[in-house]
Design a protein around this motif. Structure first.
Motif, PDB file in Angstrom:
ATOM      1  N   GLU A  54       1.005  13.001  -1.370  1.00 28.87           N
ATOM      2  CA  GLU A  54      -0.188  12.501  -2.046  1.00 28.87           C
ATOM      3  C   GLU A  54       0.271  11.473  -3.071  1.00 28.87           C
ATOM      4  O   GLU A  54       1.404  11.517  -3.539  1.00 28.87           O
ATOM      5  CB  GLU A  54      -0.922  13.632  -2.765  1.00 28.87           C
ATOM      6  CG  GLU A  54      -1.486  14.670  -1.817  1.00 28.87           C
ATOM      7  CD  GLU A  54      -2.207  15.782  -2.555  1.00 28.87           C
ATOM      8  OE1 GLU A  54      -2.458  15.651  -3.774  1.00 28.87           O
ATOM      9  OE2 GLU A  54      -2.525  16.788  -1.905  1.00 28.87           O
ATOM     10  N   ARG A  55      -0.621  10.587  -3.430  1.00 28.88           N
ATOM     11  CA  ARG A  55      -0.284   9.557  -4.411  1.00 28.88           C
ATOM     12  C   ARG A  55       0.265  10.221  -5.677  1.00 28.88           C
ATOM     13  O   ARG A  55      -0.359  11.120  -6.226  1.00 28.88           O
ATOM     14  CB  ARG A  55      -1.540   8.771  -4.739  1.00 28.88           C
ATOM     15  CG  ARG A  55      -1.297   7.616  -5.637  1.00 28.88           C
ATOM     16  CD  ARG A  55      -2.644   6.973  -6.004  1.00 28.88           C
ATOM     17  NE  ARG A  55      -2.385   5.743  -6.659  1.00 28.88           N
ATOM     18  CZ  ARG A  55      -2.777   4.572  -6.212  1.00 28.88           C
ATOM     19  NH1 ARG A  55      -3.466   4.481  -5.116  1.00 28.88           N
ATOM     20  NH2 ARG A  55      -2.492   3.496  -6.874  1.00 28.88           N
ATOM     21  N   PRO A  56       1.461   9.789  -6.145  1.00 28.29           N
ATOM     22  CA  PRO A  56       2.047  10.420  -7.332  1.00 28.29           C
ATOM     23  C   PRO A  56       1.248  10.087  -8.595  1.00 28.29           C
ATOM     24  O   PRO A  56       0.654   9.018  -8.711  1.00 28.29           O
ATOM     25  CB  PRO A  56       3.452   9.823  -7.401  1.00 28.29           C
ATOM     26  CG  PRO A  56       3.362   8.542  -6.655  1.00 28.29           C
ATOM     27  CD  PRO A  56       2.309   8.740  -5.602  1.00 28.29           C
ATOM     28  N   ALA A  57       1.253  11.020  -9.522  1.00 26.93           N
ATOM     29  CA  ALA A  57       0.595  10.829 -10.803  1.00 26.93           C
ATOM     30  C   ALA A  57       1.383   9.809 -11.639  1.00 26.93           C
ATOM     31  O   ALA A  57       2.580   9.592 -11.410  1.00 26.93           O
ATOM     32  CB  ALA A  57       0.520  12.158 -11.551  1.00 26.93           C
ATOM     33  N   TRP A 161       5.453  -0.384  -8.400  1.00 26.83           N
ATOM     34  CA  TRP A 161       4.155  -0.066  -7.830  1.00 26.83           C
ATOM     35  C   TRP A 161       4.283   1.110  -6.884  1.00 26.83           C
ATOM     36  O   TRP A 161       5.347   1.401  -6.350  1.00 26.83           O
ATOM     37  CB  TRP A 161       3.517  -1.270  -7.141  1.00 26.83           C
ATOM     38  CG  TRP A 161       4.330  -1.904  -6.066  1.00 26.83           C
ATOM     39  CD1 TRP A 161       4.217  -1.693  -4.721  1.00 26.83           C
ATOM     40  CD2 TRP A 161       5.403  -2.840  -6.227  1.00 26.83           C
ATOM     41  NE1 TRP A 161       5.145  -2.452  -4.041  1.00 26.83           N
ATOM     42  CE2 TRP A 161       5.886  -3.166  -4.945  1.00 26.83           C
ATOM     43  CE3 TRP A 161       5.998  -3.439  -7.339  1.00 26.83           C
ATOM     44  CZ2 TRP A 161       6.932  -4.048  -4.749  1.00 26.83           C
ATOM     45  CZ3 TRP A 161       7.044  -4.311  -7.144  1.00 26.83           C
ATOM     46  CH2 TRP A 161       7.494  -4.611  -5.857  1.00 26.83           C
ATOM     47  N   VAL A 162       3.161   1.806  -6.720  1.00 29.72           N
ATOM     48  CA  VAL A 162       3.068   2.929  -5.808  1.00 29.72           C
ATOM     49  C   VAL A 162       2.629   2.360  -4.468  1.00 29.72           C
ATOM     50  O   VAL A 162       1.616   1.676  -4.373  1.00 29.72           O
ATOM     51  CB  VAL A 162       2.054   3.971  -6.333  1.00 29.72           C
ATOM     52  CG1 VAL A 162       1.914   5.116  -5.351  1.00 29.72           C
ATOM     53  CG2 VAL A 162       2.476   4.465  -7.708  1.00 29.72           C
ATOM     54  N   LYS A 163       3.438   2.623  -3.442  1.00 34.22           N
ATOM     55  CA  LYS A 163       3.237   1.974  -2.147  1.00 34.22           C
ATOM     56  C   LYS A 163       3.055   3.021  -1.050  1.00 34.22           C
ATOM     57  O   LYS A 163       3.862   3.942  -0.931  1.00 34.22           O
ATOM     58  CB  LYS A 163       4.476   1.116  -1.866  1.00 34.22           C
ATOM     59  CG  LYS A 163       4.516   0.433  -0.536  1.00 34.22           C
ATOM     60  CD  LYS A 163       5.732  -0.483  -0.476  1.00 34.22           C
ATOM     61  CE  LYS A 163       6.681  -0.059   0.609  1.00 34.22           C
ATOM     62  NZ  LYS A 163       7.799  -0.975   0.784  1.00 34.22           N
ATOM     63  N   PRO A 164       2.006   2.866  -0.232  1.00 34.25           N
ATOM     64  CA  PRO A 164       1.849   3.786   0.898  1.00 34.25           C
ATOM     65  C   PRO A 164       2.853   3.451   2.002  1.00 34.25           C
ATOM     66  O   PRO A 164       3.122   2.290   2.275  1.00 34.25           O
ATOM     67  CB  PRO A 164       0.411   3.546   1.360  1.00 34.25           C
ATOM     68  CG  PRO A 164       0.064   2.181   0.882  1.00 34.25           C
ATOM     69  CD  PRO A 164       0.901   1.917  -0.336  1.00 34.25           C
ATOM     70  N   VAL A 165       3.424   4.485   2.594  1.00 30.48           N
ATOM     71  CA  VAL A 165       4.319   4.348   3.747  1.00 30.48           C
ATOM     72  C   VAL A 165       3.868   5.371   4.785  1.00 30.48           C
ATOM     73  O   VAL A 165       3.011   6.210   4.510  1.00 30.48           O
ATOM     74  CB  VAL A 165       5.804   4.566   3.355  1.00 30.48           C
ATOM     75  CG1 VAL A 165       6.288   3.473   2.417  1.00 30.48           C
ATOM     76  CG2 VAL A 165       6.020   5.933   2.733  1.00 30.48           C
TER      77      VAL A 165
END
Length: 178
Positions: A54-57, A161-165
């Motif tokens: 899940e997207r990290p805090a 940045w938070v990046k989806p993979v």
């Protein structure tokens, strides 16, 4: 501590594979962090890009950025680069060095310009850097952090940045901001 972690500890069946299966995706919610994961000393978990399901805090991202920067400061460049989906380390170091040289130049252009590779030969200057404020984007997907040299903010900031993979989410960067 999670029930799963407790059972693994009591059973004595912890190994790198079971630890990694728990660490990936469950993170702190399962009682895991870099200080208490269960792997053997040869484990590479803490030197690998962390993948969240899940997207990290924001606090998780800031923790990874602080750890990354701590490794840079101590000259452990390759370990730092392996914590995140990393851009070329040489570019990051050269940008930081340029920011440091600008601060220490005192207006004399020649005193601030070191030999072309001096910053690569002696990395002790990294120990004089620090982190200042974290600034998050409105979307929470990007953060930049101000960098200090001897407690003075330099003109270079690092952006992550938070990046989806495919497997979830990773922290990428840093890019350098001037």
């Amino acid at each position: 501590m999670s029930v799963t972690l407790l059972l693994l500890l009591l059973s004595g069946t912890t190994n790198d594979a079971s630890c990694h299966a728990l660490v990936r995706g469950e993170g702190r919610s399962a009682g895991f962090d870099d200080a208490n994961h269960l792997c053997s000393p040869a484990c590479s978990y803490d030197r690998a890009v962390r993948i969240w399901t899940e997207r990290p805090a924001e606090t998780d991202v800031e923790t990874v950025v602080r750890r990354y920067f701590g490794l840079l400061r101590t000259g452990r460049i390759q370990e730092a680069a392996q914590l995140i989906d990393h851009h070329p380390v040489r570019h990051v170091l050269k940008s930081l060095w340029t920011g440091v040289a600008d601060v220490t130049a005192d207006g004399d252009e020649e005193s601030g310009s070191a030999a072309a590779d001096e910053w690569e030969q002696d990395l002790s200057w990294l120990g004089e850097l620090g982190l200042a404020s974290f600034h998050w984007s409105d979307t929470g997907s990007h953060v930049y952090v101000e960098i200090t040299h001897r407690a003075q903010v330099i003109e270079v900031a690092l952006s992550f940045w938070v990046k989806p993979v495919d497997a979830g989410w990773v922290i990428a960067g840093p890019s350098t901001l001037w």
